[in-house]
Design an enzyme around this catalytic site. Structure first.
Site, short mmCIF file in Angstrom:
data_model
loop_
_atom_site.label_atom_id
_atom_site.label_comp_id
_atom_site.label_asym_id
_atom_site.label_seq_id
_atom_site.Cartn_x
_atom_site.Cartn_y
_atom_site.Cartn_z
N THR A 102 0.86 -1.15 -0.10
CA THR A 102 0.12 0.00 -0.06
C THR A 102 0.93 1.25 0.06
OG1 THR A 102 -0.19 -0.11 2.45
CG2 THR A 102 -2.12 -1.04 1.05
N1 LIG Z 1 0.69 -2.49 4.45
C1 LIG Z 1 1.46 -2.32 3.39
O1 LIG Z 1 1.28 -2.74 2.35
C2 LIG Z 1 2.77 -1.69 3.87
C3 LIG Z 1 4.09 -2.08 3.19
N2 LIG Z 1 4.97 -1.69 3.54
C4 LIG Z 1 4.15 -2.13 1.58
O2 LIG Z 1 3.76 -1.06 1.24
O3 LIG Z 1 4.49 -3.03 1.13
#
Ligand SMILES: NC(=O)C[C@H](N)C(=O)O
Length: 489
Positions: A102
């Site tokens: 995300t």
């Molecule tokens: N919850 C997530 O997706 C955060 C992760 N650090 C990412 O962006 O890969």
């Protein structure tokens, strides 16, 4: 992470055990997931179960990247890799779902929206705040929602699906690090709301309106940057930031695109940079709203040569800059022009420039003739197109074009004055002219009963047929994968 390379298709194996995401019985009965007549055994092909809402099977193939990356570790080459994979498999699938971390998903969604030229199929990014194998995760819902939309509707855009909403990819920004409702599209309503029912907002949807072949342009210029203004920023900081090899900057300004107009030193650095050929785009620091020159402090920036970023997110502006600057065939002026244009629905459309040119009825006649169809069919096409043209004309408030469409209908039925269309169109046109809010195409749409006037037509929006085939591309974070493997062990 080490194991993910030793154990191929770990994710598919896990998905296979989730009844919401795979109907193993159906797959076994039809031998569907194990054999494909053209390319042999397909262990990575799954099928969604049937449910009340969908009357057809959505079959999907999973392509798992290795190594899996935390999205913070992704860069332009990773975007290019995803883009190239979409291009490679474009003909074979009806849509693409990309599983992505995300943190930088809004950047990847924006970048892909520009890289994918003449897109005619849905490309949906999704992910989760809580890993898909943990209790109470949002990953399964998000994946299922994205698959259901990609498998059922022709939404030819790069989108982002999260927490029951489908957004245009280049309009989103991550707004919450601790809630399932992690994304927002501040300047554009969601394209789809998927609550009890899936409700598409067809009026908002962006269509490339081209018959050109789909292609992915992977050239992105990396000499771009994002600079946020703050009270007291020094001219030296700005000067260093803007020096070579920097070629493009998104300047995040205050409010509706304002910067101090009493800071000659700052404005001079901006002017020097734009005169050297650095392209600077003015975007607001505010979550919602657009850049204008209504304040003197905003005008100072346009005088210094900055391009107005309208209501673009900084993520979209940065990726657009990177995409446009990579076009070595264009002059600086052409690049500046391209940046101020709406390329993929990333900014509010400039309707002033979008005048219809319907000077006479020949245009439509030429269209129908070029289709090489019978007279009867030509009439049907004309009947179908005229309401849509009238809607388009009224949407941009072009009464001249509206008159031209009206004439076209009259001329077409000149020898059949008793034709019901004449009366119907007369009535409809009176209604159209009288509508005070002439920008509301939806209202006008309702007035027409012509065959193709409804945007809810399955030809335009809903996909017909018994099954559709999507592709899921995995770009899960490494962290997630280690958790995955622990829970699988
Ligand atoms: N919850 C997530 O997706 C955060 C992760 N650090 C990412 O962006 O890969």
């Amino acid at each position: 992470m080490l194991l993910s390379t030793l154990m191929p298709n770990v994710f598919v194996k896990a998905l296979r055990k989730l009844p919401d995401l795979h109907d193993e019985q159906y797959a076994l009965q039809t031998c569907m997931s194990y054999y494909d007549s053209t390319s042999g055994p397909q262990e990575n092909t799954l099928v969604l179960p049937l449910c009340k809402k969908i009357k057809k099977r959505i079959v999907y193939t999973v392509l798992e990247y290795s190594p899996l990356l935390d999205s913070c570790n992704m860069a332009t080459d990773d975007w290019a890799r995803i883009g190239k994979d979409i291009e490679k498999h474009y003909e074979k699938y009806d849509g693409f779902v990309i599983l992505h971390g995300t943190d930088t998903m809004a950047y990847t969604a924006s970048a892909l929206s520009f890289m994918c030229e003449h897109l005619g199929k849905p490309v949906i990014l999704t992910g989760s705040q809580v890993p898909i194998y943990e209790m109470g995760n949002d990953g399964r819902d998000n994946l299922l929602g994205a698959l259901l939309i990609a498998g059922q509707f022709v939404i030819p855009e790069v989108c982002l699906y999260f927490h029951h909403k489908l957004y245009r990819g280049n309009r989103v920004t991550k707004v919450d690090s601790g809630s399932f409702n992690a994304f927002n599209s501040p300047n554009l309503a969601p394209l789809t709301n998927a609550d009890v029912d899936i409700k598409n907002n067809w009026d908002t949807e962006w269509r490339a309106n081209t018959t050109s072949r789909f292609r992915v342009s992977t050239q992105m210029n990396r000499n771009v940057g994002l600079l946020k203004l703050f009270p007291g920023i020094t001219a030296v900081t700005v000067k260093f930031f803007l020096q070579a090899p920097m070629e493009g900057i998104v300047l995040e300004t205050y409010g509706s695109g304002n910067a101090p107009d009493n800071r000659a030193d700052l404005l001079e650095e901006f002017r020097n940079a734009t005169e050297r050929g650095v392209i600077m785009v003015n975007c607001t620091q505010c979550l919602r709203g657009t850049v204008t020159t209504s304040y003197a402090t905003g005008k100072a920036l346009s005088d210094a040569g900055l391009v107005a970023g309208c209501d673009m997110t900084s993520e979209a502006a940065l990726c657009k800059l990177s995409y446009v600057l990579a076009r070595t065939d264009l002059s600086i002026e052409a690049k500046r022009m391209m940046l101020s244009q709406n390329l993929r629905g990333e900014m509010i459309a400039d309707l002033q420039g979008a005048k219809l040119t319907l000077s006479d009825s020949d245009d439509l006649d030429e269209v129908t003739k070029s289709l090489s169809i019978s007279c009867k069919e030509q009439e049907a096409v004309r009947d179908g197109l005229t309401p849509t043209l009238a809607c388009a004309a009224s949407k941009i408030g072009d009464l001249e074009a509206l008159d031209a469409v009206k004439e076209l209908v009259r001329n077409s039925y000149i020898n059949t004055s008793s034709h019901p269309c004449i009366n119907r169109f007369d009535r409809v046109f009176i209604d159209v002219y009288q509508i005070s809010n002439i920008n509301s195409a939806k209202k006008i749409n309702v007035l027409f009963s012509g065959p193709s006037s409804s945007m809810d037509s399955p030809m335009l929006g809903g996909r017909t047929g018994v099954s559709s085939h999507c592709m899921v591309m995995l770009h899960l974070s490494m962290t997630y994968m280690s958790i995955t493997l622990c829970s699988l062990a």
